[in-house]
Scaffold this motif. Structure first.
Motif, short mmCIF file in Angstrom:
data_model
loop_
_atom_site.label_atom_id
_atom_site.label_comp_id
_atom_site.label_asym_id
_atom_site.label_seq_id
_atom_site.Cartn_x
_atom_site.Cartn_y
_atom_site.Cartn_z
N ARG A 141 0.85 -1.19 0.00
CA ARG A 141 0.00 0.00 0.00
C ARG A 141 0.89 1.24 0.00
O ARG A 141 1.68 1.45 0.93
N ALA A 142 0.73 2.06 -1.05
CA ALA A 142 1.53 3.29 -1.15
C ALA A 142 0.78 4.34 -1.94
O ALA A 142 1.37 5.07 -2.75
N GLU A 143 -0.52 4.47 -1.71
CA GLU A 143 -1.34 5.41 -2.49
C GLU A 143 -1.22 6.83 -1.91
O GLU A 143 -1.17 7.02 -0.70
N THR A 144 -1.20 7.80 -2.80
CA THR A 144 -1.25 9.21 -2.41
C THR A 144 -2.56 9.79 -2.91
O THR A 144 -3.23 9.25 -3.78
N GLY A 145 -2.93 10.93 -2.30
CA GLY A 145 -4.18 11.58 -2.69
C GLY A 145 -5.42 10.96 -2.06
O GLY A 145 -6.53 11.40 -2.35
N ARG B 216 -4.89 2.67 8.72
CA ARG B 216 -3.98 2.23 7.66
C ARG B 216 -2.72 3.07 7.58
O ARG B 216 -1.70 2.61 7.07
N HIS B 217 -2.79 4.32 8.06
CA HIS B 217 -1.68 5.27 7.86
C HIS B 217 -1.03 5.63 9.19
O HIS B 217 -1.70 5.67 10.23
N THR C 62 -5.61 14.84 3.36
CA THR C 62 -5.30 13.74 2.44
C THR C 62 -3.80 13.45 2.47
O THR C 62 -2.98 14.26 2.90
N VAL C 63 -3.44 12.27 1.98
CA VAL C 63 -2.04 11.84 1.95
C VAL C 63 -1.34 12.56 0.81
O VAL C 63 -1.76 12.47 -0.36
N VAL C 64 -0.25 13.27 1.14
CA VAL C 64 0.50 14.01 0.14
C VAL C 64 1.69 13.19 -0.36
O VAL C 64 1.98 13.16 -1.56
N VAL D 28 1.13 2.45 6.52
CA VAL D 28 1.84 3.29 5.55
C VAL D 28 2.31 4.55 6.27
O VAL D 28 1.51 5.25 6.91
N ALA D 29 3.61 4.85 6.19
CA ALA D 29 4.15 6.09 6.77
C ALA D 29 3.95 7.21 5.75
O ALA D 29 4.45 7.14 4.62
N VAL D 30 3.24 8.28 6.14
CA VAL D 30 2.84 9.31 5.17
C VAL D 30 3.01 10.70 5.77
O VAL D 30 3.11 10.88 6.99
#
Length: 203
Positions: free
Chosen positions: A149-153, A160-161, A176-178, A195-197
């Motif tokens: 899992r590595a989705e942005t936006g 999850r994050h 949101t994830v940048v 996921v580290a974001v």
């Protein structure tokens, strides 16, 4: 003047009756005392006692059979519960073993990610080799049930994050994830690591 017939004098005990004197008929005394008991009078109570004993024995056997059947059903239920409990424990052990195996691959993937991030400008074949190894390791994790899992936006999800930083990004929706700093593996409920974001600051 009338004459009453004279009754013969009783014969004294031990005397021999005179000729013509009637002797009592055999069995007359018993007849005068009434009829004796019938042939079934002596066996009636014994037969009734035997019937009662047989009924009691049959009732005891029926109760013993019911108890054995109840024990048998309880044993079957206990065996079924034991089988289900062992199945659950085995599944937990399998899940723990998959997690340990997948966790051992994480440093490898992290190193490959780092090498790729510094080797994009090098057109050498090593880059392709490293990428192939990385893809192979990611695929192995996916087969174990831990998708990358590595989705942005996408909206930030605390399940999850893992937030590493908050940034101002006018082009991104707040919350949101940048940027993904470290990919995560697995889904909610079966997550190897989040996921580290970095997340866009809320207004």
């Amino acid at each position: 003047m009338s004459h009453r017939p004279q009754q013969p004098d009783p014969v004294p005990e031990g005397a021999v009756p005179e000729p013509g004197q009637d002797l009592p008929a055999p069995g007359a005394a018993e007849a005068r005392g009434g009829e004796g008991p019938g042939p079934d009078a002596a066996g009636g109570p014994a037969l009734a006692a035997d019937d009662a004993a047989a009924e009691a024995e049959a009732a005891e056997q029926a109760a013993a059979l019911a108890e054995l059947e109840d024990r048998w059903r309880r044993a079957l239920a206990d065996l079924d519960n034991l089988r289900k409990r062992q199945a659950r424990e085995m599944e937990r052990e399998r899940a723990a073993e998959r997690a340990r195996t997948a966790a051992a691959l994480l440093p490898v993937i992290d190193n490959l990610e780092l090498a790729l991030s510094h080797a994009e400008a090098d057109p050498g074949t090593i880059v392709e080799g490293v990428r192939a190894v990385r893809d192979q390791a990611v695929d192995a994790l996916a087969r174990l049930g831990y998708e990358r899992r590595a989705e942005t936006g996408v909206p930030f999800d605390p399940a999850r994050h893992e937030v590493v930083g908050v940034v101002d990004d006018p082009e991104a929706e707040p919350g949101t994830v940048v940027q993904v700093l470290r990919p995560g593996y697995g889904d909610t409920g079966n997550q190897l690591r989040p996921v580290a974001v970095t997340v866009a600051r809320r207004g």
